[in-house]
Design an enzyme around this catalytic site. Structure first.
Site, PDB file in Angstrom:
ATOM      1  N   THR A  34      96.567  85.617 134.434  1.00 21.89           N
ATOM      2  CA  THR A  34      96.392  85.997 133.029  1.00 21.89           C
ATOM      3  C   THR A  34      96.244  87.496 132.850  1.00 21.89           C
ATOM      4  O   THR A  34      96.657  88.050 131.833  1.00 21.89           O
ATOM      5  CB  THR A  34      95.138  85.287 132.459  1.00 21.89           C
ATOM      6  OG1 THR A  34      95.383  83.902 132.495  1.00 21.89           O
ATOM      7  CG2 THR A  34      94.831  85.713 131.043  1.00 21.89           C
ATOM      8  N   TYR A  48      99.719  81.466 126.182  1.00 21.00           N
ATOM      9  CA  TYR A  48     100.462  82.644 126.634  1.00 21.00           C
ATOM     10  C   TYR A  48     101.134  82.293 127.952  1.00 21.00           C
ATOM     11  O   TYR A  48     100.909  81.218 128.510  1.00 21.00           O
ATOM     12  CB  TYR A  48      99.507  83.838 126.834  1.00 21.00           C
ATOM     13  CG  TYR A  48      98.403  83.523 127.817  1.00 21.00           C
ATOM     14  CD1 TYR A  48      97.208  82.957 127.380  1.00 21.00           C
ATOM     15  CD2 TYR A  48      98.576  83.726 129.186  1.00 21.00           C
ATOM     16  CE1 TYR A  48      96.206  82.615 128.279  1.00 21.00           C
ATOM     17  CE2 TYR A  48      97.580  83.388 130.079  1.00 21.00           C
ATOM     18  CZ  TYR A  48      96.407  82.836 129.623  1.00 21.00           C
ATOM     19  OH  TYR A  48      95.433  82.481 130.512  1.00 21.00           O
ATOM     20  N   SER A  81      98.199  81.339 139.595  1.00 16.96           N
ATOM     21  CA  SER A  81      97.539  81.137 140.888  1.00 16.96           C
ATOM     22  C   SER A  81      97.399  79.675 141.302  1.00 16.96           C
ATOM     23  O   SER A  81      97.171  79.389 142.474  1.00 16.96           O
ATOM     24  CB  SER A  81      96.180  81.829 140.904  1.00 16.96           C
ATOM     25  OG  SER A  81      95.265  81.182 140.059  1.00 16.96           O
ATOM     26  N   THR A 114      92.860  83.480 137.576  1.00 15.89           N
ATOM     27  CA  THR A 114      91.469  83.078 137.798  1.00 15.89           C
ATOM     28  C   THR A 114      91.335  81.665 138.372  1.00 15.89           C
ATOM     29  O   THR A 114      90.309  81.343 138.960  1.00 15.89           O
ATOM     30  CB  THR A 114      90.652  83.162 136.486  1.00 15.89           C
ATOM     31  OG1 THR A 114      91.266  82.322 135.512  1.00 15.89           O
ATOM     32  CG2 THR A 114      90.554  84.586 135.990  1.00 15.89           C
ATOM     33  N   ASP A 115      92.390  80.842 138.205  1.00 12.92           N
ATOM     34  CA  ASP A 115      92.252  79.434 138.625  1.00 12.92           C
ATOM     35  C   ASP A 115      91.876  79.287 140.098  1.00 12.92           C
ATOM     36  O   ASP A 115      91.042  78.457 140.453  1.00 12.92           O
ATOM     37  CB  ASP A 115      93.563  78.664 138.379  1.00 12.92           C
ATOM     38  CG  ASP A 115      93.766  78.326 136.909  1.00 12.92           C
ATOM     39  OD1 ASP A 115      93.034  78.862 136.061  1.00 12.92           O
ATOM     40  OD2 ASP A 115      94.675  77.524 136.616  1.00 12.92           O
ATOM     41  N   LYS A 187      84.991  79.691 139.602  1.00 14.22           N
ATOM     42  CA  LYS A 187      85.344  79.610 138.188  1.00 14.22           C
ATOM     43  C   LYS A 187      84.627  78.400 137.624  1.00 14.22           C
ATOM     44  O   LYS A 187      84.921  77.259 137.986  1.00 14.22           O
ATOM     45  CB  LYS A 187      86.858  79.488 138.011  1.00 14.22           C
ATOM     46  CG  LYS A 187      87.290  79.482 136.552  1.00 14.22           C
ATOM     47  CD  LYS A 187      88.805  79.526 136.397  1.00 14.22           C
ATOM     48  CE  LYS A 187      89.185  79.595 134.927  1.00 14.22           C
ATOM     49  NZ  LYS A 187      90.648  79.681 134.729  1.00 14.22           N
ATOM     50  N   GLU A 309      72.376  61.580 153.136  1.00 15.32           N
ATOM     51  CA  GLU A 309      73.032  60.509 152.374  1.00 15.32           C
ATOM     52  C   GLU A 309      73.852  59.595 153.292  1.00 15.32           C
ATOM     53  O   GLU A 309      74.047  58.418 153.015  1.00 15.32           O
ATOM     54  CB  GLU A 309      73.925  61.182 151.329  1.00 15.32           C
ATOM     55  CG  GLU A 309      74.642  60.282 150.373  1.00 15.32           C
ATOM     56  CD  GLU A 309      73.725  59.429 149.524  1.00 15.32           C
ATOM     57  OE1 GLU A 309      74.055  58.245 149.349  1.00 15.32           O
ATOM     58  OE2 GLU A 309      72.703  59.939 149.033  1.00 15.32           O
TER      59      GLU A 309
HETATM   60  N1  GLU Z   1      96.499  79.428 135.434  1.00 12.41           N
HETATM   61  C1  GLU Z   1      96.804  80.802 135.537  1.00 12.41           C
HETATM   62  C2  GLU Z   1      96.401  81.396 136.872  1.00 12.41           C
HETATM   63  O1  GLU Z   1      95.432  81.028 137.472  1.00 12.41           O
HETATM   64  C3  GLU Z   1      96.199  81.624 134.461  1.00 12.41           C
HETATM   65  C4  GLU Z   1      94.703  81.541 134.425  1.00 12.41           C
HETATM   66  C5  GLU Z   1      94.027  82.874 134.549  1.00 12.41           C
HETATM   67  O2  GLU Z   1      94.485  83.775 135.223  1.00 12.41           O
HETATM   68  O3  GLU Z   1      92.954  82.992 133.935  1.00 12.41           O
HETATM   69  O4  GLU Z   1      97.088  82.276 137.330  1.00 12.41           O
END
Ligand code: GLU
Length: 352
Positions: A34, A48, A81, A114-115, A187, A309
């Site tokens: 992103t 986007y 990602s 971020t994923d 995340k 457990e």
């Molecule tokens: N799903 C995309 C990725 O991880 C966009 C999410 C992001 O970067 O926040 O590249």
């Protein structure tokens, strides 16, 4: 590092042109996500296309970076990602490793979706034998959105990578003013800019380009790690998969992964990595076939207790300690490049 030479109390640097005051060299290694995303309008903060903007454009968009460091860019990938495979992960690690070997490179910033940012960060934390700053950064809103978070995140990440204080602290994640450790950041929110959290807290903060530190990591990383990207051949790691536990689950997923060559399965168990009664015989059988079973938890915080457990000693299973299932997968894949012994794998989970 700035250089000044003093003669009879006079600083010769005052006589030199301003541009000879060399700033630390930071390389931005761009991979997509992103932070390099673009939307149709400024109100599109969540709709986007990721991985659109090239690295030089990301750098040029923040002229203030020049005040922090001598910044250059490398386009390592241009990808969302979630689609990263071992091939891309290993390629990024090799590129970062060779950049950090250059004497003129002070640190690197990796822009990332971020994923799965936490997985790449943890992998680099384990395989790069350098004490130079390695900082991963992302954004929750594309640069085209109102109140985009990427520019300030990138500014702070460059400040962190240019600082001397970030040396030897392990791979760092810079998000939303906070500095996190690669091993325990995750995340945790998928829609807000405060998306990353660690149950053990942030290591510090960057405010107006200055670093402030409050904690350190007590586990092995970088130069203390037994793993090294230079000893890993090819573009695939051992096949390790994750199965997510829930009520009424069947053993089908475990059996399918085993049939298709998984060398280890991370059980993302309920609670304390619990295993449903109808699943226990399958996991015991797979362990006897030589497939490592690692008990992690689908709960975001806490840690899995060994032999609590489930009787892990008796079954030859491993517990993931406080690593979440996706990080347990990374460590298990690396561990299997060294050993197929469950006891040794368990030692690695205590140490990293
Ligand atoms: N799903 C995309 C990725 O991880 C966009 C999410 C992001 O970067 O926040 O590249």
């Amino acid at each position: 590092m700035r250089k000044t030479w003093s003669v009879l109390g006079l600083s010769l640097s005052l006589l030199l042109p301003l541009n000879s005051w060399a700033k630390n060299h930071v390389v931005v290694v761009a991979t997509g996500g992103t932070i390099a995303g673009a939307g149709a309008s400024a109100s599109n903060s969540a709709t986007y296309t990721a991985a659109k903007v090239p690295v030089q454009q990301l750098i040029n968009a923040i002229p203030q970076l020049k005040e922090l460091a001598d910044v250059s860019g490398v386009q390592a990938l241009q990808i969302a990602s979630e689609s990263i495979t071992d091939k891309e992960l290993l390629s990024v690690a090799r590129q970062v490793n060779s950049l950090l070997k250059k004497p003129d490179v002070h640190g690197v910033v990796i822009t990332h979706g971020t994923d799965t940012l936490e997985e790449t960060a943890f992998f680099l934390n384990l395989v790069i034998a350098s004490d130079k700053p390695i900082v991963l950064v992302g954004a929750m809103r594309p640069a085209t959105a109102l109140s985009a978070d990427g520019p300030l995140n990138l500014y702070s990440a460059v400040a962190l990578a240019a600082s001397d204080s970030a040396r030897g602290k392990g791979v760092l994640v810079m998000m939303n003013d906070n500095i996190y450790a690669a091993r325990d950041v995750s995340k945790s929110i998928n829609i807000h800019t405060d998306a990353f959290q660690s149950q053990w807290g942030a290591l510090g903060s960057v405010v107006e380009g200055k670093t402030y530190w409050f904690r350190q990591v007590s586990k092995r990383f970088n130069q203390q790690s037994e793993f090294n990207i230079e000893n890993i051949q090819g573009d695939q790691l051992p096949n390790v998969q994750i199965v997510y536990a829930a009520t009424n689950m069947s053993p089908d997923a475990y059996l399918a992964y085993a049939k298709n060559g998984a060398q280890a399965i991370i059980h993302a168990g309920t609670g304390n990595g619990s295993v449903a009664a109808q699943i226990v015989p399958t996991l015991k059988q797979l362990q006897q076939q030589g497939i490592q079973i690692v008990r992690a938890s689908r709960v975001a915080a806490g840690f899995v207790l060994r032999n609590a457990e489930q009787p892990d000693d008796q079954y030859g299973w491993v517990v993931a300690h406080d690593l979440n299932p996706q990080k347990a997968r990374i460590l298990t894949a690396l561990a299997l490049t060294k050993s197929k012994d469950a006891k040794q794998l368990q030692t690695m989970f205590w140490e990293y």
